[in-house]
Write an enzyme that holds these catalytic residues in place. Structure first.
Site: not given
Ligand code: THU
Length: 138
Positions: A50, A52, A61, A63, A94, A97
């Site tokens: 991820n 941000e 994310c 994925e 999520c 994704c």
């Molecule tokens: N996140 C992912 O990278 N993949 C997911 O499927 C769930 C959420 C990340 C997004 C964000 O940077 C952090 O987790 C908190 O939500």
């Protein structure tokens, strides 16, 4: 579609690749580090983390990072993805994704792992029931 064998050892290896990818996570806002490892036909693995952003919705994310890497390298033959978060809870993709993965492989397998490498194996089609795909537009 090239045939590949995905045994228990290969699954564990994929989870370890996801754990390694999570080390590169840029998650200063949530503090939740995620790694993904996407196995494609032919045996190629694309990893992601991820990433941000101070403007929160601009974050991506793990994925989708991995999926974009695979597609941009010319590989859309998704077979299996391992996802791990920096938590004792197993990480599930999520909704966004799930939808992005569904575009390329509705029947692919998802390994939802915790930070110790334990994982649950699920089908994407069970995570995204009656998903929206290209055929929905016909
Ligand atoms: N996140 C992912 O990278 N993949 C997911 O499927 C769930 C959420 C990340 C997004 C964000 O940077 C952090 O987790 C908190 O939500």
């Amino acid at each position: 579609m090239k045939d590949i064998t995905i045994d228990e050892a290969a699954k564990r290896e994929l989870v370890q690749a996801a754990i390694k990818a999570a080390r590169n996570a840029y998650a200063p806002y949530s503090g939740y580090r995620v790694g993904a490892a996407l196995l494609c036909g032919g045996g190629d693995v694309y990893t992601g983390c991820n990433v941000e952003n101070a403007a929160y919705p601009c974050g991506i994310c793990a994925e989708r990072t991995a999926a974009a890497k695979a597609v941009s390298e010319g590989n859309r033959d998704f077979r299996m993805i391992a996802v791990v978060g920096s938590s004792v809870e197993k990480c599930t993709p999520c909704g966004m994704c799930r939808q992005v993965l569904y575009e390329f492989a509705p029947d692919m397998t998802v390994l939802c792992a915790d930070n110790s490498g334990e994982y649950d194996e699920v089908k994407l089609s069970d995570l995204l029931i009656r998903g929206f795909g290209a055929s929905s537009l016909k």
